[in-house]
Write an enzyme that holds these catalytic residues in place. Sequence first.
Site, mmCIF file in Angstrom:
data_model
loop_
_atom_site.group_PDB
_atom_site.id
_atom_site.type_symbol
_atom_site.label_atom_id
_atom_site.label_comp_id
_atom_site.label_asym_id
_atom_site.label_seq_id
_atom_site.Cartn_x
_atom_site.Cartn_y
_atom_site.Cartn_z
ATOM 1 N N TYR A 230 -15.364 -3.355 8.628
ATOM 2 C CA TYR A 230 -14.050 -2.698 8.715
ATOM 3 C C TYR A 230 -13.464 -2.858 10.118
ATOM 4 C CZ TYR A 230 -10.412 0.761 9.117
ATOM 5 O OH TYR A 230 -9.211 1.366 9.378
ATOM 6 N N SER B 152 -6.029 -0.316 13.590
ATOM 7 C CA SER B 152 -6.861 0.872 13.739
ATOM 8 C C SER B 152 -7.476 0.876 15.131
ATOM 9 C CB SER B 152 -7.980 0.888 12.696
ATOM 10 O OG SER B 152 -8.930 1.902 12.955
ATOM 11 N N LYS C 72 -10.039 -5.030 11.511
ATOM 12 C CA LYS C 72 -8.939 -4.457 12.291
ATOM 13 C C LYS C 72 -8.809 -5.130 13.652
ATOM 14 C CE LYS C 72 -7.464 -1.765 9.119
ATOM 15 N NZ LYS C 72 -6.145 -2.014 8.463
ATOM 16 N N LEU D 272 -7.827 9.139 13.947
ATOM 17 C CA LEU D 272 -8.166 9.948 12.785
ATOM 18 C C LEU D 272 -6.907 10.438 12.067
ATOM 19 C CD1 LEU D 272 -10.784 11.058 11.442
ATOM 20 C CD2 LEU D 272 -10.433 13.154 12.776
ATOM 21 N N GLY E 2 0.835 -1.198 0.000
ATOM 22 C CA GLY E 2 0.000 0.000 0.000
ATOM 23 C C GLY E 2 0.866 1.244 0.000
ATOM 24 N N VAL F 113 -2.129 -7.234 -3.189
ATOM 25 C CA VAL F 113 -1.888 -8.222 -2.134
ATOM 26 C C VAL F 113 -3.027 -9.222 -1.994
ATOM 27 C CG1 VAL F 113 -0.345 -6.732 -0.816
ATOM 28 C CG2 VAL F 113 -2.812 -6.701 -0.329
#
Length: 256
Positions: free
Chosen positions: A156, A143, A160, A188, A16, A64
């Site tokens: 999501y 996260s 994480k 954030l 990434g 990936v």
Amino acid sequence: MSAMLDPRSLTVVVTGATSGIGAAAVRRFAAAGSRVVAMARRTDRLADLRAELGEAILPVELDVRDRDATLAAFAGLPAPFADYNVVFANAGLAVGLDPAQQASLDAWDTMVETNINGLLYTVRASLPAMIARKQGHVVLTGSLAGDFPYPGANVYGATKAFVKQFSLNLWADVAGTGVRVTNIEPGLVETEFSMVRFEGDKGRADKVYAGADPMTGADIAEQVFFCCTLPRHVNINRIQAMPSRQTFGNMAVRRD
């Protein structure tokens, strides 16, 4: 205290690598004299990084989510990049913010395939070589959403949470091998993250960060750099960071 590691001794693989935290990490390590393998899907941006940073960067086109391609990418790295001793498995994304009962199954699949499967392929492709060399560091991008739920974060946040637990289980497996494991869990951060989540809706994405003085990709890259340059007998298991204007939310109450 033992001396910090010389970043010139590091060969760092970043997935990434062409936006946000990944691109910032590529630049941070390259500026410090590390060799960097930049892996990403967007060849135009990889070419830009190479033009900007020169021969210290090896650009590798990779999605990936493709297991065979990921295994081949690591197996095919040329010298001296083949002797990587840091792997920053950073590729990941959020798609949508709809409640579970309205969410797109395609969006859920995309998040699972990228945030879980892609991460697993990256780690499995790179880990044996670092263990054989008795030197390495796996850094994962988690996260705060892996610990703290919020409406619409359904899959999501779950991906994480997987990253967090996988990082801890991975450390249990590799402790004593010379390989370290760190999970970076930001709050954030203003990157392209919200643009991807909201499918290019810039107005909606901008509202996420408005007035919040959010962290930047460079802020998180500095945390990665710190962990990776600590003396080798020190392992940072997890880092959680928030901008100073962000804090934990109150428990929601749904009233009639």
